[in-house]
Scaffold this active site. Structure first.
Site, mmCIF file in Angstrom:
data_model
loop_
_atom_site.group_PDB
_atom_site.id
_atom_site.type_symbol
_atom_site.label_atom_id
_atom_site.label_comp_id
_atom_site.label_asym_id
_atom_site.label_seq_id
_atom_site.Cartn_x
_atom_site.Cartn_y
_atom_site.Cartn_z
ATOM 1 N N ALA A 190 -32.788 -4.729 -0.691
ATOM 2 C CA ALA A 190 -31.747 -5.538 -0.046
ATOM 3 C C ALA A 190 -31.381 -4.958 1.311
ATOM 4 O O ALA A 190 -31.257 -5.694 2.303
ATOM 5 C CB ALA A 190 -30.517 -5.609 -0.943
ATOM 6 N N TYR A 191 -31.214 -3.652 1.373
ATOM 7 C CA TYR A 191 -30.835 -3.002 2.628
ATOM 8 C C TYR A 191 -31.918 -3.182 3.693
ATOM 9 O O TYR A 191 -31.636 -3.562 4.841
ATOM 10 C CB TYR A 191 -30.590 -1.515 2.366
ATOM 11 C CG TYR A 191 -30.112 -0.731 3.561
ATOM 12 C CD1 TYR A 191 -28.862 -0.977 4.122
ATOM 13 C CD2 TYR A 191 -30.900 0.271 4.113
ATOM 14 C CE1 TYR A 191 -28.410 -0.245 5.208
ATOM 15 C CE2 TYR A 191 -30.458 1.007 5.202
ATOM 16 C CZ TYR A 191 -29.218 0.745 5.745
ATOM 17 O OH TYR A 191 -28.779 1.474 6.827
ATOM 18 N N ALA A 192 -33.177 -2.936 3.315
ATOM 19 C CA ALA A 192 -34.275 -3.083 4.275
ATOM 20 C C ALA A 192 -34.399 -4.521 4.760
ATOM 21 O O ALA A 192 -34.687 -4.768 5.935
ATOM 22 C CB ALA A 192 -35.582 -2.614 3.649
ATOM 23 N N THR A 224 -32.004 -6.688 5.146
ATOM 24 C CA THR A 224 -30.956 -6.982 6.133
ATOM 25 C C THR A 224 -31.273 -6.342 7.476
ATOM 26 O O THR A 224 -31.016 -6.930 8.530
ATOM 27 C CB THR A 224 -29.575 -6.495 5.651
ATOM 28 O OG1 THR A 224 -29.549 -5.071 5.528
ATOM 29 C CG2 THR A 224 -29.193 -7.141 4.345
#
Length: 244
Positions: free
Chosen positions: A152-154, A156
């Site tokens: 999820a972080y990557a 975004t």
């Protein structure tokens, strides 16, 4: 050249990398307004550091994904300093979980802060930054290292990387640079949260330089691309000590 100091706005400027960026820009002669979302005491302490260093500081509370709140914060900066030269968006969140089990409410939350928030700040910067200024957004080296649990972080931050060269082109003719900085593992509270020492040591050892980055390492890159390095524009700069 103006006789007045340059003015920077740093989101997430009360902690971690954002605080190191605030210190570095202050040392370079900037007046600095920080936008924070939660920790009023840390924000006030950061402003005191700016003022002890002989510059003017300002702390403003706003959720970066809330467009009216961000607009009001920038209006307050303009009222106080008469303009903005540099905008740094370092605010962000990093929930970690495998893609297969990630709570979709957490996905919505990270998309709101890291994508919508970056877009809101970038849009406001496009309206606010004076000609000759700079905009810096933050990505992550995980868009290259593809570590498990960071899906999820990557995702975004990949969106942020896509935004940067487009905004750089849209601001053509104003001598405004737009870049992203993509740190590798950096010794901040956000990085250490939930990690056993063994994991920290393993991650540090994977770097050719044999250590974690420091917030000051990342702040040095930001200072360069908001100052003398005017020919770097529309790029994502990977500041990771050679990790990827």
């Amino acid at each position: 050249m103006r006789s007045t100091p340059r003015v920077a706005v740093v989101t997430g400027g009360s902690r971690g990398i954002g605080r190191a960026v605030t210190r570095r820009l202050t040392a370079a002669g900037f007046d600095v307004a920080i936008i924070y979302n939660a920790d009023q005491d840390e924000a006030a302490a950061t402003v005191r550091e700016v003022e002890v260093a002989g510059r003017t500081g300002l702390a403003l509370r706003a959720d970066i994904a809330d467009a009216p709140a961000v607009r009001r914060a920038f209006e307050a900066v303009k009222d106080r300093f008469d303009g903005v030269d540099v905008v740094i968006n370092s605010a962000g969140i990093m929930p970690l979980a495998p893609i297969a089990t990630l709570d979709l409410d957490d996905l919505d939350r990270v998309l709101r802060t890291n994508v919508r928030g970056a877009f809101v700040v970038a849009r406001q910067a496009a309206h606010s930054v004076r000609d000759g200024g700079a905009v810096v957004l933050f990505s992550t080296t995980v868009t290259r290292t593809h570590l498990p649990n960071y899906g999820a972080y990557a995702a975004t931050k990949a969106a942020v990387e896509g935004l940067v060269p487009i905004l750089a082109k849209e601001l053509a003719g104003r001598d405004i640079t737009v870049n992203a900085v993509a740190p590798g593992p950096t010794a901040t509270d956000l990085f250490f949260e939930g990690k056993p020492q063994e994991a920290v040591d393993r991650i540090a050892g994977a770097n050719p330089m044999g250590r974690l980055g420091t917030p000051e390492d990342i702040a040095a890159v930001v200072a360069t691309i908001t100052g003398p390095a005017r020919w770097i524009n529309g790029q994502t700069i990977f500041a990771n000590g050679g990790l990827a």
